[in-house]
Enzyme design. Structure first.
Site, short mmCIF file in Angstrom:
data_model
loop_
_atom_site.label_atom_id
_atom_site.label_comp_id
_atom_site.label_asym_id
_atom_site.label_seq_id
_atom_site.Cartn_x
_atom_site.Cartn_y
_atom_site.Cartn_z
N ASP A 13 -122.61 -37.42 74.25
CA ASP A 13 -121.28 -36.81 74.32
C ASP A 13 -120.83 -36.56 72.87
OD1 ASP A 13 -118.57 -36.24 75.25
OD2 ASP A 13 -118.06 -38.24 74.50
N ASP A 15 -116.98 -35.71 71.69
CA ASP A 15 -115.64 -36.20 71.32
C ASP A 15 -115.50 -37.68 71.60
OD1 ASP A 15 -114.49 -33.76 70.39
OD2 ASP A 15 -114.47 -33.08 72.47
N GLU A 22 -110.65 -36.93 68.51
CA GLU A 22 -109.49 -36.60 69.32
C GLU A 22 -108.21 -36.39 68.51
OE1 GLU A 22 -109.79 -35.43 72.07
OE2 GLU A 22 -111.40 -36.42 73.18
N GLY A 56 -110.17 -28.22 77.07
CA GLY A 56 -108.91 -27.88 76.39
C GLY A 56 -108.00 -26.98 77.21
N LYS A 84 -106.57 -22.59 68.94
CA LYS A 84 -106.70 -24.04 68.71
C LYS A 84 -108.12 -24.37 68.25
CE LYS A 84 -108.24 -28.10 70.05
NZ LYS A 84 -109.52 -28.50 70.63
N THR A 121 -121.44 -32.00 76.52
CA THR A 121 -120.02 -32.13 76.20
C THR A 121 -119.21 -31.06 76.90
OG1 THR A 121 -118.41 -32.13 74.39
CG2 THR A 121 -120.31 -30.70 74.14
#
Ligand SMILES: [Mg+2]
Length: 251
Positions: A13, A15, A22, A56, A84, A121
């Site tokens: 993974d 994050d 994060e 997101g 973002k 991910t």
């Protein structure tokens, strides 16, 4: 040839697992909201709640639902999320995020042993590649036999789809491989794909309850910074290496 007893593949993974990303994500969301003229601000308490939803765009939609708002339609959410992502990548490219303890060491050990590496991910491919390049070097994305990211599958974690996508490309036996996760959503996704999973808790997941992990650690450990086990047994010397993973797989 790799030792037949060593893991068949390591699947990470991103994050919270490769890096404590994060907070950088949270700041990038808030910057994007301000640029778009939205008076939204996600503090740490709100973000902890929003992390129940992976992805997101899904998180922005969930925020609207929680607040009883319908300011943005799906195309507007997609544009906001793209901005973002650009802000986040600029932050990572600036070298302001480091890998968590033991990650680079274990990745290099696996490469030396010929063990395939992969990523699974829900974050976007741009985010993954920029983190790998900024922390491990320009060629690092090429070290990974498969990178499953973002919208490559329809259902995000805790659905197992992204892990199955990566396993299809690797062509390895999931039961002989190891997934690395920091969250319950990730652990569920990996286990549902048949993967033994090692959990390293992160800033936003240290209050979660992990059932069915090989072990739950604070991080992967370095010789001068040994890891601690929160559940299960700690590896010898406080360092997760290939022999330690082999011992966990043997049970
Ligand atoms: Mg994670």
């Amino acid at each position: 040839m790799p030792d037949a007893d060593l893991p068949a593949a390591l699947i990470f993974d991103v994050d919270g697992t490769l890096a404590e990303t994060e907070e950088a994500h949270r700041h990038a969301f808030n910057e994007a909201f301000a640029e778009a003229g939205l008076d939204w601000h996600w503090d740490q308490a709100r973000y902890r709640r929003l992390l129940d939803v992976t992805g997101g765009k899904e998180r922005i939609r969930f925020h609207q639902e929680l607040a009883g708002l319908s300011v943005l339609d799906d195309p507007a959410i997609a544009r906001l999320h793209a901005r973002k992502t650009a802000l986040y990548v600029a932050h990572v490219d600036g070298g302001r995020l480091g890998l968590r303890p033991g990650i680079a060491r274990l990745i290099n050990q696996a490469r030396a042993a010929g063990i395939p590496l992969a990523i699974a991910t829900t974050t976007s491919l741009a985010n993954v590649e920029s983190l790998l390049r900024a922390t491990l070097g320009a060629g690092a994305p090429g070290w990974f036999a498969a990178i499953g990211a973002g919208d490559m599958v329809a259902r995000k974690k805790p659905a197992p789809d992204i892990y199955r996508h990566v396993l299809d490309r690797l062509g390895v036996d999931p039961a002989r491989s190891v997934a690395f996760e920091d969250s319950v959503n990730g652990l569920e996704a990996a286990r549902a794909a048949g993967l033994p999973t090692l959990v390293t808790v992160s800033r936003y997941t240290d209050d979660q309850r992990f059932t069915g992990a090989l072990a739950v650690l604070d991080h992967l450990g370095e010789p001068d910074q040994p890891c601690r086990a929160l559940a299960g047994r700690a590896p010898a010397g406080g360092v997760v290496n290939l022999p330690a993973l082999r011992d966990w797989l043997r049970g």
